[in-house]
Enzyme design. Structure first.
Site, short mmCIF file in Angstrom:
data_model
loop_
_atom_site.label_atom_id
_atom_site.label_comp_id
_atom_site.label_asym_id
_atom_site.label_seq_id
_atom_site.Cartn_x
_atom_site.Cartn_y
_atom_site.Cartn_z
CG ASP A 32 -0.62 -7.12 -8.09
OD1 ASP A 32 -1.69 -7.01 -7.46
OD2 ASP A 32 0.36 -6.39 -7.88
CG ASP A 33 -4.81 -5.78 -8.32
OD1 ASP A 33 -4.61 -6.29 -7.20
OD2 ASP A 33 -4.69 -4.57 -8.54
CB CYS A 72 -0.89 -5.84 -2.80
SG CYS A 72 -1.71 -5.30 -4.30
CG HIS A 133 3.45 -4.05 -2.20
ND1 HIS A 133 2.18 -3.98 -2.74
CD2 HIS A 133 3.67 -2.84 -1.61
CE1 HIS A 133 1.65 -2.80 -2.49
NE2 HIS A 133 2.54 -2.09 -1.81
CG ASP A 339 -2.41 -9.85 -5.20
OD1 ASP A 339 -3.31 -9.88 -6.06
OD2 ASP A 339 -1.63 -8.88 -5.06
CD GLN A 340 -5.06 -7.99 -4.06
OE1 GLN A 340 -4.53 -8.26 -2.99
NE2 GLN A 340 -4.40 -7.40 -5.04
#
Length: 582
Positions: A32-33, A72, A133, A339-340
């Site tokens: 995540d991130d 997200c 999420h 995810d990004q």
């Protein structure tokens, strides 16, 4: 005659058994991130990621892997469905682009088909352990309409919402961080109005009777009281750990959470080691607020952010080691990505930088047009089928995992909808070096931000950008005043004509083509314009799952393991995994 029939049935059974045995297992890791510049095999030499680097040494490293969204919720939706989020309403026209509350009413529509659902329907055991999420409830607090178990997973252990600052005592609030500019702008006017009314009333210029003030005063006090109650209980109401449909910890205790995720992941693999299985592990790391177990605190040169990267890498290594120990690696495709891009605006309450490293690329999380927001690390390992230490520079998308793993499992793709992801396995094996995507469309929420063009039979790579975020402060590489760059209005600069970048020569997106390159510029714009027109003809109006109404907190949807408003319980019996063999 009976012997003949028996032989036919036996042959059919052997064929079916062979097909089942040959179907690969899947272990899909999603950070995540995590920025592309945070990983050793992508050039970072100050953070230690030996487990992830080892995956790259034994597999295929993608240098141009593109997330379908830069935040997200829509990115994860695209990953699971193989489709642009705009097709099914997982986008927004407001500043709110993801779910902030466990009691929101939007989510991944049940009409969407995830790869988990298709794999489950074809005999796979499917488990998800980590961050969801993508919504939870529709009409009441326990209908769980958007729950992972309703989207194809047999087993779920994890966080239904997100890892937010507000989930950690003393780590600040995402709400004050995101509203800093609005608060600063509105406060002087509100205070000025209050003191002006007070002064005119005291001086008798504006006579106001007490009774007329009573009702609005009581209403205001009630609203303020509800607001204070909500924020005082935010951690209890929104920071939840679930196992299947049951809340097992509220609020979630992040101490040793990663070790518990590893434990549950390894137990799932052990329960299903006769395969085939799908294990999806979307980590809470490295989204703020950052956390790490005692063994990793102080282990990096980059504070708690670096510590959490080290713990993430350890977790990947432990799960992959379990595959090796159980002799499953030869028949298991492992995928690792983020995810990004890294969140550049993340700062601690004391001003320490908590965001990720996006390498040479401009921008970060929240920026749908710039590479830093959407170009993410990605590695695939399958020792039996993929070459070791291969690097792929062609454009790929996180949506491609949908089509790739279903094709490998022998499962036909849905024919009743457009699937945007492509089967990239020939590219991974080296049978071709050409991208399966001539065009990729980069959205900033509901707004088409940029388009990537890889012309066939060419080494060229172009990007057209229609608008760019206005960085704050000017000259920076992020939007610090708003905590996240937004996609419309006064937050962006429209480009007319659109900017054209040669990503081969200028991956940093610093030098758009100038007027002297008019012919090339026009050729690119013409080709992209036709592709955009065709793409937009394939889109149809759908309800927004991320509308203000769907995102807002609704008391009747509030999940609670106790009695409202004090929702507290701790029934998680998961022991932390410490690297031992069970």
């Amino acid at each position: 005659m009976l012997l003949h029939v028996f032989c036919i049935l036996l042959a059919m059974l052997v064929q079916v058994t062979s097909q089942v045995a040959s179907r690969p297992n899947y272990v899909l890791f999603l950070a995540d991130d995590l920025g592309i510049g945070d990983v050793g095999c992508y050039g970072n030499d100050t953070l230690r990621t030996p487990a992830i680097d080892h995956l790259a040494a034994e597999g295929v490293l993608l240098t141009q892997h593109i997330a379908a969204a830069s935040v997200c919720t829509p990115s994860r939706a695209a990953f699971l469905t193989g489709r642009y989020p705009i097709r099914y309403g997982m986008t927004s026209t407001t500043r709110l682009r993801l779910f902030l509350f466990a009691a929101s009413s939007g989510g991944l529509p049940l009409g969407e088909i995830t790869f988990a659902k298709l794999l489950k329907n074809h005999g796979y055991a499917t488990g998800m352990i980590g961050k969801w999420h993508l919504g939870m409830n529709c009409e009441k607090a326990n209908d769980h309409c958007y729950h992972p178990l309703n989207h194809g997973f047999d087993y779920f252990y994890g966080i239904p919402l997100n890892n937010l600052r507000d989930c950690h005592i003393g780590k600040g609030s995402v709400f004050t961080a995101g509203s800093k500019q609005n608060i600063n702008n509105a406060a002087p006017y509100a205070l000025g109005l209050f003191f002006t009314l007070l002064a005119t009333w005291l001086c008798g210029v504006l006579p106001i009777h007490s009774r007329k003030l009573l009702l609005p005063t009581l209403t205001l006090c009630a609203l303020l009281g509800l607001l204070m109650l909500f924020f005082s209980q935010f951690r209890n109401w929104n920071c939840i750990l679930m196992e299947n449909n049951e809340i097992i910890q509220q609020p979630i205790n992040f101490e040793n959470l990663t070790q518990r995720i590893v434990y549950q992941a390894i137990r799932f693999i052990e329960r299903n080691n006769d395969g085939p299985f799908l294990l999806y592990v979307p980590f809470a790391h490295v989204h703020t607020a950052h956390f790490a177990a005692n063994a990793f605190r102080g282990s990096s040169k980059h504070g708690v952010y670096g510590d959490s990267v080290h713990e993430l890498d350890w977790a990947v290594g432990e799960i992959v080691n379990a595959l090796d120990r159980l002799h499953l690696s030869q028949n298991t495709l492992v995928y690792f990505s983020s995810d990004q891009g890294g969140h550049l605006e993340e700062m601690s309450p004391t001003g320490a930088v908590f965001g990720g490293n996006n390498g040479i690329y401009k921008g970060g999380k929240g920026m749908g047009g710039f590479e830093g927001g959407i170009r993410v690390p990605a590695i695939l390992r399958w020792p039996e089928m993929l070459p070791a230490s291969r690097k792929v520079d062609s454009a790929t998308s996180n949506m491609d995992i949908f089509s790739t793993i279903l094709t490998l499992a022998g499962i036909p793709l849905p024919q009743d909808r457009i699937i945007d992801g492509k089967d990239i396995f020939p590219l991974l094996q080296g049978e071709t070096n050409e991208s399966q995507h001539e065009f990729l469309f980069h959205y900033c929420s509901s707004y088409l931000n940029a388009v990537r063009w890889s012309p066939p039979n060419s080494k060229s790579l172009w990007k057209v950008i229609y608008f760019s975020p206005i960085f704050q402060p000017a000259g920076s590489n992020a939007c610090h005043d708003t905590h996240l760059c937004h996609c419309f209005g006064d937050f962006v600069e429209q480009h007319e004509p659109p900017l054209v970048f040669d990503l081969i020569q200028d991956p940093e997106e610093c030098h758009p083509l100038e007027s002297k390159d008019f012919l090339t510029q026009q050729r690119v714009l013409d080709a992209v314009s036709k592709a955009v027109e065709k793409h937009q003809q394939s889109l149809f109006p759908v309800p927004s799952q991320l509308s203000v109404n769907n995102i807002l907190w609704k008391p009747w949807l509030q999940m609670c393991c106790g009695a409202l408003p004090y929702c507290t319980c701790d029934q998680d019996k998961t022991p932390p995994w410490e690297g031992r063999v069970l």
